[in-house]
Motif scaffolding. Structure first.
Motif: not given
Ligand SMILES: *Cc1c(COP(=O)(O)O)cnc(C)c1O
Length: 438
Positions: A114-116, A144-146, A226-231, A251-254
């Motif tokens: 993600l951050t990459v 990480s986004d900040a 948009w960072d959709l890590a939690h979406a 891809s490791y969260k939801y």
């Protein structure tokens, strides 16, 4: 978004009621397709931590073992002769990913982490120009986004203390109001090059109005990512129709694809067509027909799809679980998942309200859910702020074999995940919250 369905949590307050809800849940069979994590005592835990690391789909093991076997048996020939040839392995994620985030197939790619990906996308989409150079992020953006935004600013010679703008909630509030974001964009928009928000904020669990904020930022000429890590895998998305410029997610969260699993990117069609955009290039972003010819002195030619942002050949062992996980989303369907998710989370919110409304001694409730109460403004996660004795709360949760997570100093995040959590688990969690030990 999913429609309102009649569901009155108040009619299901007993444990037997929760069990009855599970018995009539058409998605309940999916639970058996996931591993059940256990505690140190070997007993199953109450796992409500899918916002951090989703449970393992049982099919992941065979998928990874297939690749190990092909590597073992075929060596380098596996690139073209494996059961799923590695050369084009990521192609198998394309269609399901597109369905998941509401994209056209050439707008998405499973790649990297993600951050990459945020950095690679900012190389293209953070293009400061004169006075327009600021990056706007939401309050309590994931660290990480900040860091990514700050260091992008630094790479362009700017100072994050001046050029990183933060959209903050009103005093005393936890959620950001869309109209306040719009007002901020009207005020500052000319100086903002990029808006980079989390679709669902990791801390509060607030789901932003992605189409409205995207449109407001576009009116001011800003690029929107948009960072959709939690979406991703949590709420329905329509990235193409919303006109989002770019997005990235893990891809490791939801998405339940395992620790450090290969992540995902979206780049809107209007940009993927433009092969002249500035970007970092690598061989996996070039045309697959010519990739192996490697002519000396020839210049990088990106493909006209999101694949152009790939640099390296993907790690197949961590891409294999992504594939099987996405199959589960296709089988369950985001609409059905969202409908169940709204009920599960409404159920949790209701039971917690009941549990918190009976303070042991203090006048105010012992804890407060800081996630918006509006189901349209949240996914499955609830963030619970403990006003009293967060350590006691943690202790009670640990004693109850609950796996959720704690953000110091006093926020517990809980996520009932519709693919594998049950109404009974929600009931049990709230029951622990009710106990006087809190
Ligand atoms: C989980 C998460 C990350 C993690 O980044 P990695 O690069 O996968 O380590 C970044 N941003 C947000 C918003 C997250 O929720």
């Amino acid at each position: 978004m999913a429609q309102l369905e009649p569901f009155d949590p108040a009619a299901h307050v007993e444990l037997e009621d929760a069990r009855a809800l599970d018995a009539s849940d058409e998605l309940a069979p999916f639970r058996a397709r996931f591993a059940a994590p256990r505690g140190r005592d070997g007993q199953p835990v109450l796992y409500l931590c899918g916002h951090s690391l989703g449970r393992m789909p049982l099919a992941a093991r065979a998928a990874v073992e297939q690749e190990l076997s092909d590597w073992e048996a075929l060596g380098v020939e596996g690139h073209f002769e494996a059961q799923t040839p590695w050369y084009s392995y990521h192609e198998h994620c394309r269609e399901p990913l597109a369905r998941l985030v509401g994209a056209r197939p050439h707008e998405v790619v499973a790649m990297s982490s993600l951050t990459v990906n945020l950095h690679l996308l900012m190389v293209t989409f953070y293009r400061p120009n004169g006075a327009r150079r600021k990056i706007l992020v939401e309050n309590a953006a994931f660290p990480s986004d900040a860091y990514a935004a700050q260091t992008q600013l630094r790479c362009h010679g700017f100072d994050p203390t001046a050029d990183l703008l933060i959209a903050r909630p009103r005093p005393g509030e936890h959620a950001l109001r869309t109209e306040d974001v719009e007002a901020l964009l009207e005020r500052e928009g000319e100086r903002i090059a990029l808006v980079l928000f989390g679709g669902v904020n990791y801390y509060t669990g607030q789901l932003f109005d992605i189409p409205r904020i995207t449109a407001a930022a576009h009116r001011q000429g800003c690029v929107v990512g948009w960072d959709l890590a939690h979406a991703a895998g949590n709420v329905p998305l329509a990235l193409h129709d919303w006109g989002v410029d770019f997005a990235a997610w893990c891809s490791y969260k939801y998405l339940n694809s395992g620790p450090g699993a290969v992540a995902g990117c979206f780049v809107h069609e209007r940009h993927v067509r433009d092969t002249s955009l500035p970007r970092f290039g690598g061989w996996w972003g070039a045309d697959p027909q010519t990739r192996f010819r490697m002519p000396l002195n020839s210049e990088f030619q990106p493909v006209a799809s999101a694949d152009a942002w790939q640099l390296s050949n993907p790690p197949i062992l961590s891409l294999a679980p992504v594939r099987v996980s996405l199959e589960l989303f296709d089988a369950a369907g985001m609409d059905r998942l969202r409908a169940k998710s709204r009920r599960l989370t409404a159920y949790l919110a209701f039971l917690l309200e009941q549990a918190g409304a009976s303070p042991s001694s203090a006048a105010r409730p012992r804890f407060e859910v800081i996630t918006p109460a509006d189901p349209e403004a949240r996914g499955c996660q609830l963030s619970i702020l403990a006003h009293e004795e967060p350590e006691a709360l943690l202790g009670a949760l640990r004693d109850g074999a609950v796996v959720c997570d704690f953000r110091p100093p006093n926020v517990v995040r809980v996520a009932p995940v519709p693919l594998y959590n049950t109404y009974e688990e929600v009931w049990r969690f709230a029951d622990i919250a009710r106990a006087q030990r809190w």
